[in-house]
Design a protein around this motif. Sequence first.
Motif, short mmCIF file in Angstrom:
data_model
loop_
_atom_site.label_atom_id
_atom_site.label_comp_id
_atom_site.label_asym_id
_atom_site.label_seq_id
_atom_site.Cartn_x
_atom_site.Cartn_y
_atom_site.Cartn_z
N UNK A 14 0.82 -1.21 0.00
CA UNK A 14 0.00 0.00 0.00
C UNK A 14 0.86 1.26 0.00
N UNK A 15 2.13 1.14 0.39
CA UNK A 15 3.02 2.30 0.40
C UNK A 15 3.56 2.62 -0.99
N UNK A 16 3.44 1.70 -1.93
CA UNK A 16 3.94 1.95 -3.28
C UNK A 16 3.13 3.04 -3.97
N UNK A 17 3.80 3.93 -4.69
CA UNK A 17 3.08 5.07 -5.33
C UNK A 17 2.41 4.68 -6.63
N UNK A 18 1.40 3.80 -6.53
CA UNK A 18 0.72 3.34 -7.74
C UNK A 18 0.13 4.50 -8.53
N UNK A 19 -0.45 5.46 -7.80
CA UNK A 19 -1.07 6.59 -8.47
C UNK A 19 -0.10 7.39 -9.32
N UNK A 101 -6.09 22.95 -3.40
CA UNK A 101 -5.67 22.36 -4.67
C UNK A 101 -5.91 20.86 -4.69
N UNK A 102 -5.53 20.18 -3.62
CA UNK A 102 -5.73 18.73 -3.56
C UNK A 102 -7.21 18.37 -3.58
N UNK A 103 -8.01 19.13 -2.83
CA UNK A 103 -9.44 18.86 -2.78
C UNK A 103 -10.11 19.14 -4.11
N UNK A 160 1.26 11.20 3.14
CA UNK A 160 2.14 12.34 2.90
C UNK A 160 2.32 12.65 1.42
N UNK A 161 2.48 11.62 0.59
CA UNK A 161 2.88 11.84 -0.80
C UNK A 161 1.89 12.70 -1.57
N UNK A 162 0.59 12.51 -1.34
CA UNK A 162 -0.39 13.29 -2.09
C UNK A 162 -0.75 14.60 -1.40
N UNK A 163 -0.94 14.56 -0.08
CA UNK A 163 -1.51 15.70 0.63
C UNK A 163 -0.48 16.70 1.14
N UNK A 164 0.73 16.28 1.41
CA UNK A 164 1.73 17.20 1.95
C UNK A 164 1.84 17.08 3.46
N UNK A 165 2.85 17.78 4.01
CA UNK A 165 3.18 17.63 5.42
C UNK A 165 2.07 18.06 6.37
N UNK A 166 1.35 19.12 6.03
CA UNK A 166 0.32 19.60 6.94
C UNK A 166 -0.82 18.60 7.12
N UNK A 168 -0.53 15.58 7.70
CA UNK A 168 -0.19 14.59 8.73
C UNK A 168 -1.01 14.81 9.99
N UNK A 169 -1.38 16.06 10.24
CA UNK A 169 -2.23 16.35 11.40
C UNK A 169 -3.61 15.73 11.23
N UNK A 170 -4.14 15.84 10.03
CA UNK A 170 -5.46 15.27 9.73
C UNK A 170 -5.42 13.75 9.78
N UNK A 171 -4.50 13.17 9.02
CA UNK A 171 -4.39 11.71 8.98
C UNK A 171 -4.01 11.15 10.34
N UNK A 172 -3.14 11.86 11.06
CA UNK A 172 -2.72 11.40 12.37
C UNK A 172 -3.86 11.38 13.38
N UNK A 173 -4.70 12.42 13.35
CA UNK A 173 -5.83 12.49 14.28
C UNK A 173 -6.84 11.40 13.97
N UNK A 174 -7.21 11.28 12.69
CA UNK A 174 -8.19 10.26 12.32
C UNK A 174 -7.62 8.86 12.53
N UNK A 175 -6.35 8.69 12.17
CA UNK A 175 -5.72 7.38 12.33
C UNK A 175 -5.62 6.96 13.78
#
Length: 206
Positions: A14-19, A101-103, A160-166, A168-175
């Motif tokens: 799942x860590x591979x950058x298939x996209x 931009x990502x959204x 991180x690869x798609x969304x950027x460093x910031x 990590x707060x979102x993914x970290x909280x939900x995760x």
Amino acid sequence: MTSIAGLLLALGGIALPFGTWDHAFASIGHMAANELVYWGLVAAVLCYVVRIERRPLASIGFKAPGRRDILVALATGILIIVLLGVIYLVVFPALHWDETQQLRTLTVVPFWLRFISVVRAAVAEEILFRGYATERVQELTGSRSVAGVFTWAIFTLEHLSYWGWHHLLVAGAAGAMLTLLYLWRRNLWGNMLAHFMVDAAGFLLG
């Protein structure tokens, strides 16, 4: 050894950058193909559990959910949505962070494909990170805390690869909330429900 190989398949896959390799956003066909790759990875891990490890899917959290499992999952999903709302509406503006931009890239995707992507994320990420990885890391280390922290960290960094460093707060909280839910209930169906609620609120209702 089979658990280590399984972890390499699940987390390494799942860590591979298939996209990136497939230029996922180049066309609808590319996006659909990218989704198929992830569904294929899920199928491979499930087959690995049954055929190679010769263990039941219950060993990675596939257990019939009880009424309490469902209620706890619904409450967790709502709590995560509220938490992320605070992050996006209060924390991000205060720190001048932006994910427009990502959204925007995601919201132009047809609804049917976004729906498939949301379902896939809920199913694949819960199976690979919470179910399989948490259970096998705990078996290898003898510590549920190590298993939880390790899989939470990998899950967070994977965004991180798609969304950027910031992000990590979102993914970290939900995760963190999803990890705690799994460690408490050990039920993948409940985790998938909570995860689906969160992603649906962000990518299907907007």
